[in-house]
Motif scaffolding. Sequence first.
Motif, PDB file in Angstrom:
ATOM      1  N   LEU A  78       1.848  -5.613 -11.247  1.00 21.36           N
ATOM      2  CA  LEU A  78       0.835  -6.251 -12.092  1.00 21.36           C
ATOM      3  C   LEU A  78       0.357  -5.312 -13.173  1.00 21.36           C
ATOM      4  O   LEU A  78       0.115  -5.706 -14.313  1.00 21.36           O
ATOM      5  CB  LEU A  78      -0.348  -6.657 -11.211  1.00 21.36           C
ATOM      6  N   PHE A 138      -2.830   5.922  -3.433  1.00 24.87           N
ATOM      7  CA  PHE A 138      -4.054   5.186  -3.115  1.00 24.87           C
ATOM      8  C   PHE A 138      -4.173   3.998  -4.045  1.00 24.87           C
ATOM      9  O   PHE A 138      -3.403   3.852  -4.996  1.00 24.87           O
ATOM     10  CB  PHE A 138      -5.290   6.084  -3.204  1.00 24.87           C
ATOM     11  N   PHE A 159       1.326   2.520  -3.236  1.00 26.20           N
ATOM     12  CA  PHE A 159       0.469   2.092  -2.141  1.00 26.20           C
ATOM     13  C   PHE A 159       0.480   0.582  -2.006  1.00 26.20           C
ATOM     14  O   PHE A 159       0.475   0.036  -0.908  1.00 26.20           O
ATOM     15  CB  PHE A 159      -0.952   2.602  -2.399  1.00 26.20           C
ATOM     16  N   ASN A 160       0.449  -0.101  -3.151  1.00 26.18           N
ATOM     17  CA  ASN A 160       0.428  -1.557  -3.135  1.00 26.18           C
ATOM     18  C   ASN A 160       1.400  -2.043  -4.202  1.00 26.18           C
ATOM     19  O   ASN A 160       1.043  -2.138  -5.374  1.00 26.18           O
ATOM     20  CB  ASN A 160      -0.989  -2.050  -3.427  1.00 26.18           C
ATOM     21  N   TYR A 180     -12.977  -9.736  -6.647  1.00 21.57           N
ATOM     22  CA  TYR A 180     -12.753  -9.238  -8.004  1.00 21.57           C
ATOM     23  C   TYR A 180     -12.522 -10.445  -8.885  1.00 21.57           C
ATOM     24  O   TYR A 180     -11.565 -11.185  -8.709  1.00 21.57           O
ATOM     25  CB  TYR A 180     -11.524  -8.332  -8.011  1.00 21.57           C
ATOM     26  N   LEU A 237     -11.574  -1.207 -10.251  1.00 21.31           N
ATOM     27  CA  LEU A 237     -12.740  -0.813 -11.051  1.00 21.31           C
ATOM     28  C   LEU A 237     -13.427  -2.061 -11.577  1.00 21.31           C
ATOM     29  O   LEU A 237     -12.800  -2.870 -12.264  1.00 21.31           O
ATOM     30  CB  LEU A 237     -12.302   0.032 -12.241  1.00 21.31           C
ATOM     31  N   LEU A 274     -11.426   3.556 -17.678  1.00 19.46           N
ATOM     32  CA  LEU A 274     -10.554   2.457 -18.089  1.00 19.46           C
ATOM     33  C   LEU A 274      -9.916   2.692 -19.445  1.00 19.46           C
ATOM     34  O   LEU A 274      -9.140   1.867 -19.909  1.00 19.46           O
ATOM     35  CB  LEU A 274     -11.349   1.152 -18.152  1.00 19.46           C
ATOM     36  N   LEU A 324     -15.073  -5.101 -23.934  1.00 22.94           N
ATOM     37  CA  LEU A 324     -13.652  -5.386 -23.813  1.00 22.94           C
ATOM     38  C   LEU A 324     -13.017  -5.687 -25.157  1.00 22.94           C
ATOM     39  O   LEU A 324     -11.862  -5.349 -25.422  1.00 22.94           O
ATOM     40  CB  LEU A 324     -13.490  -6.593 -22.878  1.00 22.94           C
ATOM     41  N   MET A 334       0.426  -6.232 -17.024  1.00 21.70           N
ATOM     42  CA  MET A 334      -0.793  -6.372 -17.804  1.00 21.70           C
ATOM     43  C   MET A 334      -0.833  -5.411 -18.958  1.00 21.70           C
ATOM     44  O   MET A 334      -1.286  -5.740 -20.041  1.00 21.70           O
ATOM     45  CB  MET A 334      -2.009  -6.098 -16.919  1.00 21.70           C
ATOM     46  N   MET A 343      -7.018   1.375  -6.149  1.00 28.04           N
ATOM     47  CA  MET A 343      -8.377   1.425  -6.699  1.00 28.04           C
ATOM     48  C   MET A 343      -8.661   0.159  -7.489  1.00 28.04           C
ATOM     49  O   MET A 343      -7.781  -0.352  -8.192  1.00 28.04           O
ATOM     50  CB  MET A 343      -8.463   2.631  -7.629  1.00 28.04           C
ATOM     51  N   ILE A 379       0.470  -4.712  -6.878  1.00 28.42           N
ATOM     52  CA  ILE A 379      -0.456  -4.318  -7.930  1.00 28.42           C
ATOM     53  C   ILE A 379       0.228  -3.415  -8.934  1.00 28.42           C
ATOM     54  O   ILE A 379      -0.108  -3.424 -10.118  1.00 28.42           O
ATOM     55  CB  ILE A 379      -1.704  -3.674  -7.314  1.00 28.42           C
ATOM     56  N   LEU A 389      -9.319  -1.454 -23.289  1.00 27.04           N
ATOM     57  CA  LEU A 389      -9.412  -1.007 -21.903  1.00 27.04           C
ATOM     58  C   LEU A 389      -8.243  -1.538 -21.086  1.00 27.04           C
ATOM     59  O   LEU A 389      -7.808  -2.661 -21.297  1.00 27.04           O
ATOM     60  CB  LEU A 389     -10.721  -1.517 -21.282  1.00 27.04           C
ATOM     61  N   VAL A 390      -7.801  -0.749 -20.124  1.00 26.68           N
ATOM     62  CA  VAL A 390      -6.692  -1.202 -19.284  1.00 26.68           C
ATOM     63  C   VAL A 390      -7.228  -2.099 -18.182  1.00 26.68           C
ATOM     64  O   VAL A 390      -8.438  -2.242 -18.003  1.00 26.68           O
ATOM     65  CB  VAL A 390      -5.931  -0.016 -18.655  1.00 26.68           C
ATOM     66  N   TYR A 391      -6.332  -2.675 -17.425  1.00 20.72           N
ATOM     67  CA  TYR A 391      -6.719  -3.580 -16.356  1.00 20.72           C
ATOM     68  C   TYR A 391      -7.369  -2.813 -15.216  1.00 20.72           C
ATOM     69  O   TYR A 391      -6.978  -1.713 -14.894  1.00 20.72           O
ATOM     70  CB  TYR A 391      -5.478  -4.312 -15.854  1.00 20.72           C
ATOM     71  N   GLY A 392      -8.390  -3.451 -14.593  1.00 19.35           N
ATOM     72  CA  GLY A 392      -9.213  -2.715 -13.642  1.00 19.35           C
ATOM     73  C   GLY A 392      -8.596  -2.470 -12.281  1.00 19.35           C
ATOM     74  O   GLY A 392      -9.109  -1.689 -11.503  1.00 19.35           O
ATOM     75  N   ARG A 393      -7.522  -3.145 -11.958  1.00 20.65           N
ATOM     76  CA  ARG A 393      -6.940  -3.004 -10.632  1.00 20.65           C
ATOM     77  C   ARG A 393      -5.745  -2.078 -10.721  1.00 20.65           C
ATOM     78  O   ARG A 393      -4.830  -2.321 -11.485  1.00 20.65           O
ATOM     79  CB  ARG A 393      -6.517  -4.377 -10.132  1.00 20.65           C
ATOM     80  N   MET A 394      -5.754  -0.989  -9.941  1.00 23.73           N
ATOM     81  CA  MET A 394      -4.675  -0.011 -10.066  1.00 23.73           C
ATOM     82  C   MET A 394      -4.195   0.429  -8.699  1.00 23.73           C
ATOM     83  O   MET A 394      -4.954   0.459  -7.740  1.00 23.73           O
ATOM     84  CB  MET A 394      -5.165   1.240 -10.785  1.00 23.73           C
ATOM     85  N   SER A 395      -2.937   0.839  -8.672  1.00 21.71           N
ATOM     86  CA  SER A 395      -2.389   1.379  -7.437  1.00 21.71           C
ATOM     87  C   SER A 395      -1.452   2.505  -7.824  1.00 21.71           C
ATOM     88  O   SER A 395      -0.752   2.429  -8.836  1.00 21.71           O
ATOM     89  CB  SER A 395      -1.642   0.276  -6.693  1.00 21.71           C
ATOM     90  N   PHE A 396      -1.425   3.589  -7.011  1.00 20.95           N
ATOM     91  CA  PHE A 396      -0.617   4.749  -7.382  1.00 20.95           C
ATOM     92  C   PHE A 396       0.310   5.114  -6.249  1.00 20.95           C
ATOM     93  O   PHE A 396      -0.010   4.977  -5.071  1.00 20.95           O
ATOM     94  CB  PHE A 396      -1.519   5.934  -7.717  1.00 20.95           C
ATOM     95  N   LYS A 397       1.455   5.637  -6.618  1.00 22.65           N
ATOM     96  CA  LYS A 397       2.451   6.141  -5.670  1.00 22.65           C
ATOM     97  C   LYS A 397       2.840   5.077  -4.649  1.00 22.65           C
ATOM     98  O   LYS A 397       3.051   5.382  -3.486  1.00 22.65           O
ATOM     99  CB  LYS A 397       1.897   7.372  -4.919  1.00 22.65           C
TER     100      LYS A 397
END
Lengths: 117, 256
Positions: free
Chosen positions: A32, B208, A25-26, B145, B212, B192, A10, A36, B210, A29, A15-23
């Motif tokens: 966030l 969706f 969905f959430n 997490y 990581l 990442l 790290l 982040m 995700m 996040i 590196l980017v943040y590990g939690r992702m959401s697209f279009k």
Amino acid sequence: SCIIEERSFLRCEDLVYGRMSFKGFNPEIEKLMIQMNSKCKEEKIEEDDKMEADVSDEEMARRYETLVGTIGKKFLRKRDQRVLKDDDEDEDDEVEEGNSNARPSKRAKKMFLKPQD
Amino acid sequence: MAAERGMAAEALVGQVVLPGDLLLLPAHYDEDAEGERLRLSAGTAPQGRLLCGPGLRRSGAGLLVTKCGLLRHRPGGGGAYWVDSQQKRYVPVKGDHVIGIVTAKAGDVFRLDVGGSEPASLSYLAFEGATKRNRPNVQVGDLIYGQFVVANKDMEPEMVCIDSSGKSSGMGIIGQDGFLFKVSLGLIRKLLAPKCEIIQELSQLYPFEMVLGMNGRIWVKAKTVQQTLIVVNILEACEHMTAQQRKQALAKLSGN
């Protein structure tokens, strides 16, 4: 200069943040993610917004002045409280005298009385 | 025994290095180590300290390679060298964000399996807004997490789900449904990386979500089971596909 040993990726890579959401969905996040990733790029600007005060500073100062007197009365001994109450009931002219009478008596009580030979 | 002469670190950036190679650093690091000379001219000496990343160890005049892989270099912030190696087994490292599976509740502490040699411990107070009376609703088998706060080879690793300011910032219990699977650690780092192509292409497909984890675990959730499985299969396979094959596969899917 020193060489620091580091076991985490790290600190080396970006590196980017590990939690992702697209279009969408959430949505939380997604918010966030933006927060982040902009934190990484800019330097952290935390806690810039002060809480907006309900009461302005001036009014607060005024209220505090009067408040000190009111709370101070609460801690007076019983005799002094009675004196103050009588003063309040009397007219305003006598209030000052009453107060001035009360205060020297207070001062006298506090000072050490030397035994009179 | 012939003493191996090391090569300059800068020359090997981007090339394969093997354990036992000695990398020599530019001269100004050595000079500063020998005597503390004040540098009046801020010309060539880089400010800050050199970061010796995973796969490298400090040894005398230079850096000793301990893992085989590609040597990487980052010039900013004092400079950093590390070895980009491939492995499947995760070793807990402080500060890493990982996905853990709750295996047991022992009083006030949860035991999480993070894929390392020992189960990690997580206190019930390490969640945002948790107090002694207000306990988080964590059951055995839940996914969590969080990040490591203690992780060395002498002690059991400990995790928390809040950051240093007390906010959860996305950490905590991962919700219902979804699919958890394991990939190699190198792929996780590739995913990442900022502006990863795989992620960008996948985000065009379906909505969706995700998560990581740096321990090689990925959790995916999409609207239908089929979409979830498609995303999972792409992520598992993209490690061994070239960019072209991946684009072809995605084009087929978006055509369907």
